[in-house]
Design an enzyme around this catalytic site. Structure first.
Site, PDB file in Angstrom:
ATOM      1  N   LYS A  13     -15.381  35.085  13.378  1.00 17.17           N
ATOM      2  CA  LYS A  13     -15.633  35.553  14.743  1.00 17.17           C
ATOM      3  C   LYS A  13     -16.383  36.885  14.764  1.00 17.17           C
ATOM      4  O   LYS A  13     -17.368  37.040  15.477  1.00 17.17           O
ATOM      5  CB  LYS A  13     -14.310  35.685  15.510  1.00 17.17           C
ATOM      6  CG  LYS A  13     -13.580  34.367  15.709  1.00 17.17           C
ATOM      7  CD  LYS A  13     -12.349  34.513  16.583  1.00 17.17           C
ATOM      8  CE  LYS A  13     -11.256  35.345  15.943  1.00 17.17           C
ATOM      9  NZ  LYS A  13     -10.682  34.734  14.724  1.00 17.17           N
ATOM     10  N   ARG A  88      -5.412  35.348  23.144  1.00 18.08           N
ATOM     11  CA  ARG A  88      -4.714  34.711  22.016  1.00 18.08           C
ATOM     12  C   ARG A  88      -3.606  33.781  22.493  1.00 18.08           C
ATOM     13  O   ARG A  88      -3.051  33.028  21.696  1.00 18.08           O
ATOM     14  CB  ARG A  88      -4.123  35.772  21.095  1.00 18.08           C
ATOM     15  CG  ARG A  88      -5.193  36.638  20.456  1.00 18.08           C
ATOM     16  CD  ARG A  88      -4.626  37.549  19.422  1.00 18.08           C
ATOM     17  NE  ARG A  88      -5.661  38.409  18.855  1.00 18.08           N
ATOM     18  CZ  ARG A  88      -5.663  38.863  17.618  1.00 18.08           C
ATOM     19  NH1 ARG A  88      -4.693  38.527  16.812  1.00 18.08           N
ATOM     20  NH2 ARG A  88      -6.616  39.651  17.184  1.00 18.08           N
ATOM     21  N   ARG A 122     -13.035  39.057   1.225  1.00 24.94           N
ATOM     22  CA  ARG A 122     -13.642  39.871   2.279  1.00 24.94           C
ATOM     23  C   ARG A 122     -13.529  41.361   1.981  1.00 24.94           C
ATOM     24  O   ARG A 122     -12.532  41.842   1.455  1.00 24.94           O
ATOM     25  CB  ARG A 122     -12.966  39.570   3.625  1.00 24.94           C
ATOM     26  CG  ARG A 122     -13.535  40.370   4.778  1.00 24.94           C
ATOM     27  CD  ARG A 122     -13.072  39.843   6.109  1.00 24.94           C
ATOM     28  NE  ARG A 122     -11.649  40.031   6.349  1.00 24.94           N
ATOM     29  CZ  ARG A 122     -11.052  39.788   7.518  1.00 24.94           C
ATOM     30  NH1 ARG A 122     -11.772  39.320   8.526  1.00 24.94           N
ATOM     31  NH2 ARG A 122      -9.754  39.971   7.657  1.00 24.94           N
ATOM     32  N   ARG A 155      -8.461  44.437   3.167  1.00 24.79           N
ATOM     33  CA  ARG A 155      -7.273  44.548   4.003  1.00 24.79           C
ATOM     34  C   ARG A 155      -6.053  44.009   3.269  1.00 24.79           C
ATOM     35  O   ARG A 155      -6.146  43.019   2.539  1.00 24.79           O
ATOM     36  CB  ARG A 155      -7.472  43.753   5.303  1.00 24.79           C
ATOM     37  CG  ARG A 155      -8.332  44.470   6.297  1.00 24.79           C
ATOM     38  CD  ARG A 155      -8.703  43.646   7.500  1.00 24.79           C
ATOM     39  NE  ARG A 155      -7.632  42.820   8.040  1.00 24.79           N
ATOM     40  CZ  ARG A 155      -7.696  42.222   9.231  1.00 24.79           C
ATOM     41  NH1 ARG A 155      -8.771  42.368   9.986  1.00 24.79           N
ATOM     42  NH2 ARG A 155      -6.713  41.467   9.656  1.00 24.79           N
ATOM     43  N   ARG A 166      -0.513  34.024   8.521  1.00 18.11           N
ATOM     44  CA  ARG A 166      -1.341  34.317   9.707  1.00 18.11           C
ATOM     45  C   ARG A 166      -1.874  33.038  10.339  1.00 18.11           C
ATOM     46  O   ARG A 166      -1.955  32.923  11.573  1.00 18.11           O
ATOM     47  CB  ARG A 166      -2.494  35.239   9.322  1.00 18.11           C
ATOM     48  CG  ARG A 166      -2.057  36.648   8.943  1.00 18.11           C
ATOM     49  CD  ARG A 166      -3.167  37.432   8.282  1.00 18.11           C
ATOM     50  NE  ARG A 166      -4.311  37.640   9.166  1.00 18.11           N
ATOM     51  CZ  ARG A 166      -5.512  38.003   8.757  1.00 18.11           C
ATOM     52  NH1 ARG A 166      -5.744  38.180   7.465  1.00 18.11           N
ATOM     53  NH2 ARG A 166      -6.481  38.191   9.625  1.00 18.11           N
TER      54      ARG A 166
END
Length: 219
Positions: A13, A88, A122, A155, A166
């Site tokens: 996103k 969300r 990432r 992260r 998640r």
């Protein structure tokens, strides 16, 4: 055009929104960025948000919606926006309808195995927030941002075992939005089942959908 980007964590996103904002000339609005900016500025609301965060408690919807409503009033949103990270839940979607008319919802459909591989590779810039990937979008210099020279980091929640949790949370809380927006005729799916597909290929698909929607609605 007022666009919502839907998709599980790691669907891309932020990556796609950062490119679409340039091509469409409308702002990319991330509720996460808005919240972090309030905390950084140490406003009264920012201090309250930080307190929730420090206690590991979700920030109440009314606070997020208040911040978002103020952001959408700014002149750069007059021609539209790309909303990333909100809504969300169904209740958030209903609250969003009270402050903005959504024209299109892009739902990014990505298999779990691709998400886990992508997120575990990432990297994020500590200064400007730019996103990189060790497999598909490497920085030119090791752990240094191409844009601003900031340090890149991983992260803590991008570990495979955390990613799976998640994804489960996403399915429980956010997937009902797919049916919600489908019933309204606003949802369009964009499938990405190839880890190595360049971001620009997905952007082309999204731009094609936007053009068709504009033609149908006489924008």
């Amino acid at each position: 055009m007022r666009i919502v980007l839907l998709g599980p964590p790691g669907a891309g996103k932020g990556t796609y929104a950062s490119r679409l904002t340039v091509k469409l000339g409308v702002p990319h609005i991330s509720t996460g960025d808005i919240v972090r900016e309030e905390i950084r500025k140490e406003t009264d609301l920012g201090k309250k948000i930080k307190d929730y965060s420090d206690r590991g408690v979700l920030v109440p919807d009314e606070i997020i919606i208040k911040l978002l409503a103020e952001r959408l009033k700014k002149p750069d949103c007059n021609e539209g926006f790309i909303l990333d990270g909100f809504p969300r839940t169904i209740s958030q979607a209903e609250a969003l309808e009270e402050i903005a008319k959504i024209d299109l919802v892009i739902n990014l459909v990505v298999p779990d195995e691709i998400i886990i591989t992508r997120l575990s590779n990432r990297l994020i810039c500590s200064k400007c927030g730019a996103i990189y990937n060790l497999l598909t979008l490497k920085p030119k210099r090791d752990m240094i941002c191409d844009r601003c020279g900031g340090n890149l980091y991983r992260r803590e929640d991008d570990k495979p075992e955390v990613i799976k949790k998640r994804l489960n949370v996403y399915r429980r809380r956010t997937e009902p939005l797919i049916e919600y927006y489908s019933k309204k005729g606003l949802l369009r799916n964009v499938v990405c089942n190839d880890l190595m597909i360049p971001p620009e290929d997905i952007i082309k698909k999204i731009i094609g959908i936007i053009k068709r929607c504009k033609e149908l609605r006489n924008y």
